[in-house]
Design a protein around this motif. Structure first.
Motif, mmCIF file in Angstrom:
data_model
loop_
_atom_site.group_PDB
_atom_site.id
_atom_site.type_symbol
_atom_site.label_atom_id
_atom_site.label_comp_id
_atom_site.label_asym_id
_atom_site.label_seq_id
_atom_site.Cartn_x
_atom_site.Cartn_y
_atom_site.Cartn_z
ATOM 1 N N ARG A 1 -54.898 56.250 78.400
ATOM 2 C CA ARG A 1 -54.819 56.847 80.236
ATOM 3 C C ARG A 1 -56.075 56.350 80.877
ATOM 4 N NH1 ARG A 1 -53.267 63.064 79.008
ATOM 5 N NH2 ARG A 1 -50.974 62.459 78.847
ATOM 6 N N GLU B 1 -60.486 68.182 82.460
ATOM 7 C CA GLU B 1 -58.955 67.920 82.136
ATOM 8 C C GLU B 1 -58.163 67.500 83.114
ATOM 9 O OE1 GLU B 1 -58.050 67.626 79.026
ATOM 10 O OE2 GLU B 1 -60.246 67.595 78.656
ATOM 11 N N GLU B 2 -58.403 67.844 84.481
ATOM 12 C CA GLU B 2 -57.636 68.048 85.494
ATOM 13 C C GLU B 2 -57.508 66.456 86.045
ATOM 14 O OE1 GLU B 2 -54.895 68.368 88.482
ATOM 15 O OE2 GLU B 2 -55.517 70.083 86.998
ATOM 16 N N ARG C 1 -57.866 63.826 83.938
ATOM 17 C CA ARG C 1 -56.951 63.251 82.764
ATOM 18 C C ARG C 1 -55.555 63.568 83.305
ATOM 19 N NH1 ARG C 1 -54.697 64.843 78.150
ATOM 20 N NH2 ARG C 1 -55.519 66.763 78.304
ATOM 21 N N ARG C 2 -55.062 64.695 83.575
ATOM 22 C CA ARG C 2 -53.838 65.189 83.820
ATOM 23 C C ARG C 2 -53.076 64.406 85.277
ATOM 24 N NH1 ARG C 2 -55.738 70.526 82.478
ATOM 25 N NH2 ARG C 2 -54.541 70.988 80.049
ATOM 26 N N SER D 1 -51.434 61.262 84.220
ATOM 27 C CA SER D 1 -50.220 61.314 83.187
ATOM 28 C C SER D 1 -48.841 60.563 83.640
ATOM 29 C CB SER D 1 -50.002 62.675 83.023
ATOM 30 O OG SER D 1 -49.505 63.415 84.051
ATOM 31 N N ASP E 1 -50.634 63.934 75.449
ATOM 32 C CA ASP E 1 -49.571 64.626 76.490
ATOM 33 C C ASP E 1 -50.507 65.767 76.957
ATOM 34 O OD1 ASP E 1 -47.536 62.712 76.108
ATOM 35 O OD2 ASP E 1 -46.541 64.075 74.960
ATOM 36 N N GLU E 2 -50.261 66.140 78.260
ATOM 37 C CA GLU E 2 -50.824 67.022 79.026
ATOM 38 C C GLU E 2 -51.202 68.460 78.375
ATOM 39 O OE1 GLU E 2 -49.378 68.949 83.005
ATOM 40 O OE2 GLU E 2 -49.553 66.443 83.121
ATOM 41 N N ASP F 1 -53.379 69.569 74.238
ATOM 42 C CA ASP F 1 -54.979 69.539 74.400
ATOM 43 C C ASP F 1 -55.590 70.048 73.186
ATOM 44 O OD1 ASP F 1 -55.104 68.488 76.927
ATOM 45 O OD2 ASP F 1 -55.275 70.603 77.936
#
Length: 197
Positions: A47, A64-65, A67-68, A71, A128-129, A132
């Motif tokens: 990613r 994390e946002e 990273r998402r 996706s 995958d989101e 985690d």
């Protein structure tokens, strides 16, 4: 634009001038757009995401946002690799990621035993989101394999003999979780106990 002008306004050879202008345009484009940049976690997951700091320099994602947000560009490895079409067959869970070099070895051994020990093989992409917790636990030890809900092996350290023994135990109902389940971030891990949704 200021960077482009500064790099292109030189009195050098035409070739050097052209190369500097091309480099300036590429740099300016990367700094001003939603380009993708390297991030250690993203590299493992394939990613890539971008974030621009107040200084205008690309930086790694901070949460994390971010990273998402990438996706949609990521191809997940999650899914059924094969099925025994038998309700009594055990489910083997393969925790992996896209392009994991050790996963093919594990799949080869498991699939070679499919006719002798029918089982379903389900891949779970830890990138995958919604995975985690699995990412936190297994990111440094892929692939990780479970027999049903019980931890089995990590780092793809599977031999045909080990697989036969585990399938025989599963057939007899005596398979027990192996010692040494990885937990890279030292979390509880109990919230991840159900990978079936």
């Amino acid at each position: 634009n200021q960077l482009t002008s500064m790099m292109c306004n030189t009195r050098r050879s035409p070739i050097r001038h052209t190369l500097r202008c091309c480099l300036a345009v590429v740099l300016a484009t990367c700094l001003s757009s939603d380009a993708f940049t390297f991030h250690p976690r993203a590299a493992r997951c394939r990613r890539f995401t971008a974030s621009t700091s107040s200084t205008g320099v690309l930086s790694t994602p901070k949460n994390e946002e971010q990273r998402r947000q990438a996706s949609a560009l990521y191809s997940s490895a999650t899914g059924t690799l094969y099925s025994a079409n038998d309700d009594d067959a055990p489910i083997v869970w393969l925790f992996t990621k896209q392009d994991c070099s050790k996963t093919a070895h594990v799949v080869e051994i498991l699939s070679s035993l499919q006719s002798e020990y029918p089982h379903d093989l389900e891949a779970v992409d830890i990138c995958d989101e919604d995975n985690d917790t699995w990412f936190s636990m297994y990111k440094d030890d892929l692939p990780v394999v479970h027999m049903e809900d019980d931890y089995w092996i990590k780092n793809g350290a599977l031999t045909e003999e080990d697989a036969r023994q585990a399938f025989e135990e599963a057939r007899l109902g005596t398979f027990k979780a192996r010692a040494g389940e990885p937990d890279a971030e030292g979390g509880d891990g109990m919230e991840a106990a159900s990978h079936v949704q």
